[in-house]
Scaffold this active site. Structure first.
Site, short mmCIF file in Angstrom:
data_model
loop_
_atom_site.label_atom_id
_atom_site.label_comp_id
_atom_site.label_asym_id
_atom_site.label_seq_id
_atom_site.Cartn_x
_atom_site.Cartn_y
_atom_site.Cartn_z
N LEU A 98 60.37 3.10 13.54
CA LEU A 98 60.72 1.09 12.61
C LEU A 98 59.92 1.31 10.95
O LEU A 98 58.85 0.59 11.42
CB LEU A 98 60.67 0.52 13.64
N HIS A 113 71.00 9.58 8.72
CA HIS A 113 71.33 9.66 10.45
C HIS A 113 71.94 10.67 10.94
O HIS A 113 72.69 10.82 10.48
CB HIS A 113 71.41 8.47 10.72
N ASP A 154 67.93 1.93 12.27
CA ASP A 154 69.44 2.94 12.09
C ASP A 154 70.90 1.97 12.08
O ASP A 154 72.07 1.51 12.56
CB ASP A 154 70.50 3.96 12.98
N GLU A 183 74.11 16.13 5.95
CA GLU A 183 73.08 15.41 5.35
C GLU A 183 72.26 15.61 4.17
O GLU A 183 72.22 14.60 3.08
CB GLU A 183 71.68 15.64 6.91
C1 GAR Z 1 66.96 15.17 10.73
O1 GAR Z 1 68.36 15.55 10.50
C2 GAR Z 1 67.35 13.10 10.53
O2 GAR Z 1 68.65 12.62 10.16
C3 GAR Z 1 66.76 12.92 11.49
O3 GAR Z 1 65.72 13.42 11.73
C4 GAR Z 1 65.96 14.99 11.55
C5 GAR Z 1 64.75 15.38 10.42
O4 GAR Z 1 64.57 16.58 10.25
N1 GAR Z 1 66.78 11.44 11.63
C6 GAR Z 1 67.02 11.15 12.84
O5 GAR Z 1 67.23 11.37 13.78
C7 GAR Z 1 66.38 9.09 12.70
N2 GAR Z 1 67.18 8.56 12.97
P1 GAR Z 1 63.36 17.57 8.94
O6 GAR Z 1 62.10 16.48 9.46
O7 GAR Z 1 63.50 18.94 9.27
O8 GAR Z 1 64.08 16.95 7.52
#
Ligand code: GAR
Length: 217
Positions: A98, A113, A154, A183
């Site tokens: 958070l 997200h 979120d 994303e």
């Molecule tokens: C991403 O898909 C992002 O959206 C998610 O974690 C992944 C990070 O990947 N975030 C969440 O779930 C936050 N609620 P990365 O470290 O390879 O960029």
């Protein structure tokens, strides 16, 4: 509203691999985004995203969540580091803690997200868990959301959001891969809109302003 002339200075907060950070670096290199990454801060010492930042000569700092007994102390340490850099935008790219909002960062902090907020989001919904929940529920659509951050997980005014179909043969991995590609597009577009001063927050909504040239004609 201000229009950016110098590259927007961004702090990236992450917790893991940092593929989203890598995509951001690449898009800055190609000129798709007028920005510079001023600092990368990770909530884990072993987050590979820190390596990605170091390789590019960007300050990479670990503020390990596990070193603090509560969110407040963790956030104090995080904000102490953040305050050392002249940051105009904070981007939470795979940050699994958070982020305690402070006045200096209100309207200047975004989160990505991997689902269609307000579905499959909030505490406990992160990374692969989100895609597993989507598959378990049997929904036909999922997607990605980029939003301004407020005091809750979120939550906050949505900047960009797009859907994609869940396929019969999807697994957590295949879904994650398609959602992450989406994303990256949405993060890039959101940051560029922010850099150009084209995002206006009105209550819970975000208005996307026309480009300055369009306004003149
Ligand atoms: C991403 O898909 C992002 O959206 C998610 O974690 C992944 C990070 O990947 N975030 C969440 O779930 C936050 N609620 P990365 O470290 O390879 O960029």
């Amino acid at each position: 509203m201000t229009t950016q002339t110098e590259p927007l200075q961004i702090a990236v907060l992450l917790s893991g691999n940092g593929t989203s950070l890598e995509s951001l670096f690449e898009r800055i290199d190609t000129g798709e985004i007028d920005a510079q990454i001023a600092v990368v801060i990770a909530s884990r010492e072993d987050a590979f995203g820190l390596e990605r930042a170091r390789k590019r000569g960007v300050p990479a700092i670990a503020v390990p969540r596990r070193a603090y007994s509560n969110t407040k102390d963790f956030n104090q340490a995080l904000h102490d580091e953040l305050a050392k850099y002249p940051v105009q935008l904070v981007a939470l790219l795979g940050f699994m803690c958070l982020f305690e909002m402070r006045p200096a960062y209100e309207g200047r902090t975004i989160n990505v997200h991997p689902a269609l907020i307000p579905a499959f989001c909030g505490k406990g919904y992160y990374g692969e868990r989100v895609h597993q929940a989507v598959l378990d529920k049997g929904v036909r659509l999922t997607g990605a959301t980029v939003h301004f951050v407020d005091a809750e997980y979120d939550h906050g005014p949505i900047i960009l959001q797009e859907a994609l179909h869940v396929l019969e043969e999807d697994t957590v991995e295949s879904l994650a891969s398609r959602v992450q590609a989406l994303e990256r597009e949405l993060v890039a577009r959101s940051i560029q809109l922010f850099a150009r001063g084209r995002l206006e927050i009105i209550g819970q909504r975000v208005r996307i302003l026309p480009p300055p040239d369009a306004a003149k004609s």
